[in-house]
Scaffold this active site. Structure first.
Site, PDB file in Angstrom:
ATOM      1  CD  GLN A  97      -2.425  -1.358   2.709  1.00 38.06           C
ATOM      2  OE1 GLN A  97      -3.339  -0.681   3.147  1.00 38.06           O
ATOM      3  NE2 GLN A  97      -1.861  -2.323   3.424  1.00 38.06           N
ATOM      4  CG  ASN A  98       4.246   1.299   2.248  1.00 43.95           C
ATOM      5  OD1 ASN A  98       3.190   1.520   2.836  1.00 43.95           O
ATOM      6  ND2 ASN A  98       5.252   0.636   2.788  1.00 43.95           N
ATOM      7  CG  ASP A 100       7.802   4.018   0.713  1.00 49.04           C
ATOM      8  OD1 ASP A 100       8.060   3.032  -0.006  1.00 49.04           O
ATOM      9  OD2 ASP A 100       7.548   3.905   1.929  1.00 49.04           O
ATOM     10  CG  HIS A 115      -3.002   2.555  -1.704  1.00 48.34           C
ATOM     11  ND1 HIS A 115      -3.000   2.540  -0.326  1.00 48.34           N
ATOM     12  CD2 HIS A 115      -4.093   1.814  -2.078  1.00 48.34           C
ATOM     13  CE1 HIS A 115      -4.033   1.824   0.115  1.00 48.34           C
ATOM     14  NE2 HIS A 115      -4.693   1.361  -0.922  1.00 48.34           N
ATOM     15  CB  CYS A 123      -2.089  15.107 -17.195  1.00 49.32           C
ATOM     16  SG  CYS A 123      -3.117  16.510 -17.678  1.00 49.32           S
ATOM     17  CB  CYS A 126      -3.787  14.790 -21.591  1.00 50.00           C
ATOM     18  SG  CYS A 126      -2.121  15.057 -20.966  1.00 50.00           S
ATOM     19  CB  CYS A 145      -2.631  19.196 -22.163  1.00 49.14           C
ATOM     20  SG  CYS A 145      -3.268  18.816 -20.515  1.00 49.14           S
ATOM     21  N   GLY A 182       3.500  -4.166   8.795  1.00 44.93           N
ATOM     22  CA  GLY A 182       3.462  -2.705   8.692  1.00 44.93           C
ATOM     23  C   GLY A 182       2.139  -2.131   8.262  1.00 44.93           C
ATOM     24  CB  THR A 183      -0.725  -2.937   6.606  1.00 50.51           C
ATOM     25  OG1 THR A 183      -2.062  -2.467   6.386  1.00 50.51           O
ATOM     26  CG2 THR A 183      -0.693  -4.446   6.533  1.00 50.51           C
TER      27      THR A 183
END
Ligand code: OAD
Ligand code: ZN
Length: 239
Positions: A97-98, A100, A115, A123, A126, A145, A182-183
């Protein structure tokens, strides 16, 4: 406990790691929940939703620039590196889910970013998308754009990239061991991955200094940080 888990890992053809903010905590990147969590001092609804972004793109970009700077300066820790080491022995997939990029920088070859990535920019209109390894001086940055660029991350209320999510489910459903570390397992749909693994009778292992809402579903748990427990586990595995 370490011996039992190491034995499960030795017998596994495919090991999936489901990771979250806590695995990067020892690299100096704050988590979202818990005592020093970002969502204690910052309002997620003002910083991590598409409505908040359109309302105040400058504010959201300031916050992302700060986080980008912190992440550019961070280094993968011994937890990220222990996962890489296991690739020498088994098929290893990381579902994170990181945003980084530290698993990839540590050297993991198969990482699915559920994620998105804070290093990537896209953008709002576009289909321009790129990896940008410096911070913009003018914010919000604009696309060629003419429209606003945004971090290529998944915000609250947005769907996960469908192809990535589908692959993640497939890996979860076909692993022999899932190590969850870690979650807090409170954010959906990432927190359903252990359930898919369970459908395959996979062994669920939790490495977390604290209990989570799914601790009772785990087969084995280690109450320790990932940068301590993962290297220890890998060294016992290799014996
Ligand atoms: P959380 O901040 O919700 O949970 C971090 C977990 O890591 C907690 O269970 C801690 O106990 C644990 N932890 C803390 N330090 C640790 C360490 N050194 N080693 C191992 N575990 C440690 O983070 P996530 O579960 O990743 O999404 O949060 C999920 C999502 O919520 C994030 O991707 C983000 C956030 O809002 C979006 O912004 C869409
Ligand atoms: Zn554009």
């Amino acid at each position: 406990m370490f011996d039992q888990i190491a034995e499960k890992l030795r017998n596994a053809k495919k090991i999936v790691f489901t990771t979250g903010a806590g695995i990067s905590q020892e690299s100096g990147i704050p988590t979202f929940r818990g005592k020093d969590g970002l969502w204690r001092n910052y309002d997620a609804m003002k910083l991590a939703t598409i409505d908040a972004f359109y309302e105040n793109p400058k504010l959201v970009w300031e916050w992302y620039n700060e986080r980008r700077q912190n992440i550019f300066e961070a280094e993968p820790n011994l937890g990220h590196k222990a996962i890489v080491e296991l690739e020498k022995f088994s098929q290893v997939v990381v579902l994170t889910q990181n945003i980084d990029g530290l698993h990839q920088r540590a050297g993991s070859s198969k990482v699915l970013e559920l994620h998105g990535s804070i290093v990537k920019i896209k953008c709002t209109v576009c289909d321009y998308k790129d990896e940008i390894l410096y911070n913009f001086s003018e914010i919000p940055p604009l696309c060629k754009c003419g429209n606003i660029l945004r971090p290529d991350v998944v915000w609250f209320g947005e769907g996960l990239p469908q192809d990535v999510w589908q692959q993640a489910i497939d890996h979860a459903k076909s692993c022999d061991v899932m190590v969850i570390t870690g979650t807090s397992l409170v954010v959906s749909p990432a927190n359903t991955l252990p359930i898919y693994a369970k459908q395959n009778n996979a062994t669920l292992v939790e490495i977390n200094p604290d209990e989570t809402i799914m601790t009772s579903e785990m087969d084995l748990s280690i109450r320790s940080t990932s940068a301590t427990a993962l290297p220890e586990l890998v060294s016992i595995f290799k014996k």
